[in-house]
Write a protein that holds these residues in place. Structure first.
Motif, PDB file in Angstrom:
ATOM      1  N   LEU A  50       0.834  -1.196   0.000  1.00 48.58           N
ATOM      2  CA  LEU A  50       0.000   0.000   0.000  1.00 48.58           C
ATOM      3  C   LEU A  50       0.874   1.253   0.000  1.00 48.58           C
ATOM      4  N   VAL A  51       1.922   1.252   0.834  1.00 49.07           N
ATOM      5  CA  VAL A  51       2.820   2.402   0.897  1.00 49.07           C
ATOM      6  C   VAL A  51       3.536   2.597  -0.434  1.00 49.07           C
ATOM      7  N   LEU A  52       4.002   1.515  -1.038  1.00 49.25           N
ATOM      8  CA  LEU A  52       4.667   1.631  -2.337  1.00 49.25           C
ATOM      9  C   LEU A  52       3.737   2.248  -3.377  1.00 49.25           C
ATOM     10  N   SER A  53       2.477   1.833  -3.356  1.00 45.99           N
ATOM     11  CA  SER A  53       1.533   2.385  -4.336  1.00 45.99           C
ATOM     12  C   SER A  53       1.294   3.872  -4.077  1.00 45.99           C
ATOM     13  N   ALA A  54       1.262   4.265  -2.800  1.00 47.69           N
ATOM     14  CA  ALA A  54       1.077   5.684  -2.477  1.00 47.69           C
ATOM     15  C   ALA A  54       2.295   6.501  -2.923  1.00 47.69           C
ATOM     16  N   LEU A  55       3.487   5.966  -2.703  1.00 47.51           N
ATOM     17  CA  LEU A  55       4.693   6.670  -3.120  1.00 47.51           C
ATOM     18  C   LEU A  55       4.769   6.770  -4.643  1.00 47.51           C
ATOM     19  N   GLU A  56       4.336   5.720  -5.326  1.00 48.93           N
ATOM     20  CA  GLU A  56       4.309   5.766  -6.783  1.00 48.93           C
ATOM     21  C   GLU A  56       3.359   6.859  -7.263  1.00 48.93           C
ATOM     22  N   ARG A  57       2.189   6.970  -6.617  1.00 48.67           N
ATOM     23  CA  ARG A  57       1.237   8.022  -6.998  1.00 48.67           C
ATOM     24  C   ARG A  57       1.833   9.398  -6.794  1.00 48.67           C
ATOM     25  N   ASP A  58       2.716   9.537  -5.790  1.00 48.79           N
ATOM     26  CA  ASP A  58       3.331  10.832  -5.497  1.00 48.79           C
ATOM     27  C   ASP A  58       4.542  11.105  -6.384  1.00 48.79           C
ATOM     28  N   GLY A  59       4.888  10.159  -7.241  1.00 47.76           N
ATOM     29  CA  GLY A  59       6.029  10.367  -8.124  1.00 47.76           C
ATOM     30  C   GLY A  59       7.369  10.143  -7.462  1.00 47.76           C
ATOM     31  N   VAL A  60       7.407   9.427  -6.324  1.00 48.44           N
ATOM     32  CA  VAL A  60       8.670   9.158  -5.643  1.00 48.44           C
ATOM     33  C   VAL A  60       9.484   8.170  -6.479  1.00 48.44           C
ATOM     34  N   ARG A  61      10.748   8.453  -6.667  1.00 44.33           N
ATOM     35  CA  ARG A  61      11.617   7.584  -7.458  1.00 44.33           C
ATOM     36  C   ARG A  61      11.866   6.285  -6.708  1.00 44.33           C
ATOM     37  N   MET A  62      11.731   5.161  -7.392  1.00 46.90           N
ATOM     38  CA  MET A  62      12.000   3.868  -6.780  1.00 46.90           C
ATOM     39  C   MET A  62      12.700   2.967  -7.788  1.00 46.90           C
ATOM     40  N   GLY A  63      13.487   2.053  -7.267  1.00 49.32           N
ATOM     41  CA  GLY A  63      14.273   1.172  -8.110  1.00 49.32           C
ATOM     42  C   GLY A  63      13.457   0.015  -8.663  1.00 49.32           C
ATOM     43  N   GLU A  64      14.110  -0.772  -9.490  1.00 50.08           N
ATOM     44  CA  GLU A  64      13.439  -1.897 -10.129  1.00 50.08           C
ATOM     45  C   GLU A  64      12.917  -2.928  -9.122  1.00 50.08           C
ATOM     46  N   PRO A  65      13.664  -3.283  -8.054  1.00 52.93           N
ATOM     47  CA  PRO A  65      13.112  -4.241  -7.091  1.00 52.93           C
ATOM     48  C   PRO A  65      11.798  -3.778  -6.471  1.00 52.93           C
ATOM     49  N   ALA A  66      11.719  -2.503  -6.123  1.00 46.13           N
ATOM     50  CA  ALA A  66      10.482  -1.983  -5.530  1.00 46.13           C
ATOM     51  C   ALA A  66       9.350  -1.998  -6.545  1.00 46.13           C
ATOM     52  N   ARG A  67       9.655  -1.584  -7.782  1.00 49.19           N
ATOM     53  CA  ARG A  67       8.613  -1.599  -8.812  1.00 49.19           C
ATOM     54  C   ARG A  67       8.139  -3.030  -9.090  1.00 49.19           C
ATOM     55  N   ALA A  68       9.076  -3.980  -9.083  1.00 47.47           N
ATOM     56  CA  ALA A  68       8.695  -5.369  -9.332  1.00 47.47           C
ATOM     57  C   ALA A  68       7.826  -5.908  -8.195  1.00 47.47           C
ATOM     58  N   GLU A  69       8.178  -5.558  -6.954  1.00 47.54           N
ATOM     59  CA  GLU A  69       7.384  -5.999  -5.809  1.00 47.54           C
ATOM     60  C   GLU A  69       5.968  -5.446  -5.889  1.00 47.54           C
ATOM     61  N   LEU A  70       5.858  -4.169  -6.225  1.00 46.59           N
ATOM     62  CA  LEU A  70       4.541  -3.562  -6.342  1.00 46.59           C
ATOM     63  C   LEU A  70       3.767  -4.183  -7.501  1.00 46.59           C
ATOM     64  N   GLY A  71       4.437  -4.466  -8.592  1.00 49.57           N
ATOM     65  CA  GLY A  71       3.764  -5.097  -9.726  1.00 49.57           C
ATOM     66  C   GLY A  71       3.213  -6.465  -9.373  1.00 49.57           C
ATOM     67  N   ARG A  72       3.991  -7.246  -8.635  1.00 48.03           N
ATOM     68  CA  ARG A  72       3.503  -8.574  -8.225  1.00 48.03           C
ATOM     69  C   ARG A  72       2.309  -8.448  -7.285  1.00 48.03           C
ATOM     70  N   ALA A  73       2.344  -7.455  -6.402  1.00 51.50           N
ATOM     71  CA  ALA A  73       1.216  -7.247  -5.489  1.00 51.50           C
ATOM     72  C   ALA A  73      -0.039  -6.861  -6.256  1.00 51.50           C
ATOM     73  N   ARG A  74       0.106  -5.999  -7.263  1.00 49.70           N
ATOM     74  CA  ARG A  74      -1.052  -5.635  -8.088  1.00 49.70           C
ATOM     75  C   ARG A  74      -1.573  -6.858  -8.846  1.00 49.70           C
ATOM     76  N   ASP A  75      -0.662  -7.672  -9.358  1.00 44.26           N
ATOM     77  CA  ASP A  75      -1.075  -8.878 -10.079  1.00 44.26           C
ATOM     78  C   ASP A  75      -1.845  -9.826  -9.153  1.00 44.26           C
TER      79      ASP A  75
END
Length: 348
Positions: free
Chosen positions: A34-59
């Motif tokens: 949930l926090v990762l998704s909120a940070l993504e909405r705010d445009g916070v820069r994140m690395g590939e591991p974080a983006r991959a983790e969030l993508g798997r959670a959305r999936d």
């Protein structure tokens, strides 16, 4: 719902930044997504591991949604709790979903859904419980590994013929939910507070209330429904806690309307559950064997081959019923149960 609210809920100084917020979130169950998704909405820069983790959670959530829709069409079961609550979250904000909770209209529909899941997914564990005595309700939880089981939680689907299990004492099993969708979600939230530790609701419950606060509620009617479901104390405590963090909107009037119902519910529970009263029976299944799927079975079969020994034969597995999930049965009891199963097999 916004990121400053997450800082407050997780007791984090905004000056510490998003890394500390995520660190605090990782101490809770699935809040990091949930926090990762909120940070993504705010445009916070994140690395590939974080983006991959969030993508798997959305999936994962999307897969649960597809499962629920498919099973609703094929068996009549429907989602309650977490998945419907996720619909009230702002676009882009991911509500974590550890378990897909489904309620079945009857036992036959429940087992049809279980068979579909066992057939279509690599199910490794099937937990079964019977709630109450006569008539009883059936609850089944299925588990199977995620695509990367080393880092992601297993899939978990819980089905029951009872929408609300109660606490086994003053609040009984209630099979059906018959209110509007957002009122049902409020009922499910209040039920999740029933019989738990004497602690305030967690951050996720507050965010759930924030999502529901944007829906229209008819205060007197919603309060009457919550009282009829015997959840006025839990709903009141939940709304009181949430009000410390978020505006309640129409839910503030619901909280006011719950006031007159509180004393009556406390009296009722006190009268129906005196000190020392025996908890209503919940029997948990200790797996004896997985079976070839019994496609012709519409319901499970309960056998009592001897005093103190109850067997539950289901369309997918056979169980010895025990009074507690963690109960360890005596080897002699388990052997007698297996012998009874073999005797039953010879008669079929």
């Amino acid at each position: 719902m916004n990121t400053p609210l997450l800082y407050r809920l997780l007791d984090t100084d905004p000056a510490a930044g998003p890394a500390e917020l995520l660190h605090r979130a990782r101490a809770g169950r699935h809040l990091p997504h949930l926090v990762l998704s909120a940070l993504e909405r705010d445009g916070v820069r994140m690395g590939e591991p974080a983006r991959a983790e969030l993508g798997r959670a959305r999936d994962r959530v999307a897969r649960y949604a597809r499962l629920a829709a498919d099973l609703a069409c094929s068996t009549g079961v429907r989602a309650i709790g977490g998945l419907p609550l996720a619909r009230y979250y702002p676009a882009g904000l991911l509500r974590p979903l550890e378990t897909l909770d489904l309620v079945a209209p009857d036992e036959a529909a429940l087992w049809q859904a279980v068979i579909r899941l066992v057939t279509d997914h690599p199910v490794e564990h099937i937990d079964v419980s019977l709630l109450g005595e006569r008539p009883h309700h059936t609850a089944v939880t299925l588990h199977w590994p995620a695509e990367d089981p080393l880092v992601d939680p297993w899939y978990r689907v819980h089905l029951s013929t009872a929408a609300l299990p109660g606490d086994g004492r003053g609040v009984p099993v209630r099979p059906y939910l018959v209110a509007d969708d957002h009122v049902e979600c409020l009922i499910a939230l209040a039920e999740s507070c029933l019989g738990g530790p004497d602690l305030p609701p967690g951050p996720l419950a507050v965010l759930d209330v924030a999502g529901l606060a944007g829906r229209p509620f008819e205060a007197a009617e919603a309060a009457a429904v919550l009282a009829a479901y015997r959840l006025a104390p839990e709903a009141s405590a939940l709304l009181d806690h949430a009000a410390e963090y978020v505006p309640l909107g129409p839910l503030a009037a619901v909280r006011t309307a719950l006031g007159p119902h509180l004393a009556a519910e406390h009296r009722r529970r006190g009268g129906e559950a005196p000190p020392g009263a025996r908890r209503a029976g919940t029997r948990h299944g200790a797996l004896l064997r997985r079976t070839v799927i019994r496609h012709t079975w519409g319901e499970a079969r309960l056998l009592t081959p001897g005093p103190g020994t109850s067997l539950l034969l289901t369309p997918v597995a056979d169980y010895l019923l025990t009074p507690a999930r963690e109960a360890v049965t005596e080897p002699a009891t388990r052997t007698a149960a297996l012998d009874a199963l073999h005797s039953w097999d010879t008669l079929c």
